[in-house]
Scaffold this active site. Structure first.
Site, mmCIF file in Angstrom:
data_model
loop_
_atom_site.group_PDB
_atom_site.id
_atom_site.type_symbol
_atom_site.label_atom_id
_atom_site.label_comp_id
_atom_site.label_asym_id
_atom_site.label_seq_id
_atom_site.Cartn_x
_atom_site.Cartn_y
_atom_site.Cartn_z
ATOM 1 N N GLY A 148 0.849 -1.197 0.000
ATOM 2 C CA GLY A 148 0.000 0.000 0.000
ATOM 3 C C GLY A 148 0.880 1.241 0.000
ATOM 4 O O GLY A 148 1.046 1.928 -1.002
ATOM 5 N N CYS A 184 -8.316 22.103 17.809
ATOM 6 C CA CYS A 184 -8.290 22.488 19.210
ATOM 7 C C CYS A 184 -7.705 21.375 20.041
ATOM 8 O O CYS A 184 -8.422 20.683 20.785
ATOM 9 C CB CYS A 184 -9.699 22.834 19.663
ATOM 10 S SG CYS A 184 -10.218 24.319 18.855
ATOM 11 N N GLU A 185 -6.436 21.179 19.889
ATOM 12 C CA GLU A 185 -5.756 20.098 20.572
ATOM 13 C C GLU A 185 -4.263 20.420 20.529
ATOM 14 O O GLU A 185 -3.708 20.611 19.444
ATOM 15 C CB GLU A 185 -6.059 18.802 19.801
ATOM 16 C CG GLU A 185 -5.508 17.599 20.431
ATOM 17 C CD GLU A 185 -6.504 16.430 20.450
ATOM 18 O OE1 GLU A 185 -7.725 16.625 20.287
ATOM 19 O OE2 GLU A 185 -6.028 15.319 20.646
#
Ligand code: LLP
Length: 460
Positions: A315, A384-385
């Site tokens: 992949g 928001c982290e």
């Protein structure tokens, strides 16, 4: 292939152009897509398209997928297996890396098969026109509906566990083509979340139960077991685990044949790593393929087993370096003597890999390719982290809001793991080739975000 940049320039966006780029380089060993150049405006160009112009036209953030890099990787796998293996072979694209219709259609047109792990991935591949005999359905907890869809679409089902085997035996009214996934007990050195071949893994049948499994299948004529499968992990740089795997698998192939199973296929999985930073040094696609093909051939000779149709299932190494993500730079926060944060208009929602696996990426400023790197900054996302940091401590030239920052090698497990965290719409993706850009995934809109929301009458 050779870019127009002055060779050997360091400490600028030129740094990531490989000096030794030639037709023999594998895409998985490159930081930039194969068609990357710097044009006369000092801007990064991919697939003949100026990246800043793409952002102006299609918006930001933007996934930019280089068709030539993807096709080159497909051909290198396909041709290497033809060169190094005397039997039949089939390269399968593990579409979990990035499953969408255009990518399924491209890899299929290169003769690759497609591996899917959910009804959604299967549906997408079918919509893209992938032929049923080129579809392989994986997954450790397929639902009855997914199994019914798989049977109806005539793909091969990679059976992972007892419940699935028993359910399929009930559902199959006609012969269904299956392969059995086994846990080979082979260790490799990669992040613990992406290791799968060791015995303590949720995937595949425990080898201690192999006799019962083969017996069960041999008593169910509608379960046509065409072969065996194993996958040992992802982003692997060592060749040894893949050299060891065929010995184990061929032994089981022999045992399956002893139970009368019509096993003619062996799938040894994917896992070849790619270069995310200059420190990464993965083997080339040809080197990896050679090791796998020779090890399977040797194991078959040793154990006197006819050469199976050999399959591999990459992949990341097919799609990873074919794509970059372009962002627009916004706010800047300088914390004296600690760090400078540069924020972009995306982040963990379009690339969850840094926060999930502590993955390290590299980036360039697309409109300032030759400017000297004089700053060390931290590229932060807009979510928001606090952990939403795309790249910690990276060298960049001085920048302004509005500059286009391009994060490299984002083709694998970025779009496919993207979310709408903070209700941020997912970016668009464009496919570039010979100066032309086509949208292959539209940018989500705010209307898309509320499409599945329902507001009960009593709340209105
Ligand atoms: N086959 C099976 C059965 C797999 O589970 C996988 C990947 C592959 C093939 C393809 O492996 P690759 O050639 O891409 O290494 N989200 C993680 C990677 C998870 C890999 C899951 N399985 C990441 O972002 O690193």
């Amino acid at each position: 292939m050779v870019s127009t940049h002055p060779a050997g320039v360091r400490n600028s966006g030129y740094q990531y152009f490989s000096e030794s780029r030639s037709t023999t380089t594998s895409p998985n060993q490159e930081l930039l897509p194969l068609t990357a150049k710097v044009n006369s405006n000092d801007c990064l160009e991919i697939g003949g398209c100026d990246v800043t112009a793409l952002v102006a036209q299609f918006g930001s953030p933007l996934y930019i997928l280089d068709e030539e890099t993807l096709r080159t990787a497909c051909r290198q796998y396909r041709d290497s297996f033809k060169t190094f293996y005397a039997g039949e072979s089939q390269v399968v694209y593990a579409s979990k890396a990035w499953n969408c219709m255009a990518i399924c259609a491209i890899v299929h047109s290169e003769g690759l098969a497609v591996e899917v792990v959910s009804g959604g991935e299967l549906y997408t591949a079918i919509q893209a026109g992938v032929a049923p005999e080129k579809l392989y359905f994986h997954g450790n907890n397929k639902s009855v509906q997914e199994l019914q869809l798989a049977i109806a679409s005539n793909c091969t089902i990679i059976v992972d566990n007892w419940l699935e085997l028993e359910t399929l035996a009930d559902l199959a009214k006609l012969p269904v083509s299956i392969m059995l996934r086994l846990t080979p007990g082979i260790e490799c050195h990669t992040h613990e979340y992406i290791r799968t071949g060791h015995l303590d893994s949720k995937f595949g049948f425990d080898p201690n139960q192999i006799d019962q499994v083969f017996k069960f299948v041999s008593n169910n004529p509608n379960l046509q077991c065409i072969g065996l499968h194993a996958h040992i992990g992802s982003q692997i740089f060592e060749l040894q685990p893949h050299q060891d795997l065929p010995g184990v698998m061929v032994q089981w192939l022999k045992k399956a044949a002893d139970y009368g199973l019509p096993v003619t296929h062996l799938n040894i999985g994917g896992g070849l790593g790619i270069r995310y930073t200059e420190a990464d040094d993965p083997p080339s696609i040809a080197e990896w393929s050679k090791v796998v093909c020779e090890a399977v051939t040797a194991a078959c000779q040793e154990q006197q087993v006819p050469l199976p149709k050999l399959m591999c299932e990459p992949g990341r190494s097919l799609i990873g370096s074919a794509c970059v993500t372009a962002y627009t730079l916004g706010s800047r926060k300088e914390v004296p003597e600690i760090r400078t944060y540069l924020s972009v208009d995306g982040g963990m929602s379009d690339n969850p890999r840094p926060i999930t696996y502590q993955s390290v990426y590299r980036a360039v400023v697309a409109n300032k390719m030759s400017a000297s790197w004089t700053e060390t900054v931290t590229v932060a996302g807009k979510h928001c982290e606090s952990g939403d940091v795309l790249i910690k401590d990276i060298s960049l030239p001085p920048t302004q809001p509005g500059d286009v920052l391009v994060v490299l090698s984002t083709g694998a497990y970025n779009y496919s793991m993207a979310s709408n965290y903070n209700r941020v719409p997912r970016p668009a993706a464009v496919l570039v080739k010979d100066g032309e850009a086509n949208v292959i995934i539209q940018r989500e809109t705010y209307q898309d975000l509320v499409r599945c929301d329902r507001l009960p009458q009593r709340l209105i």
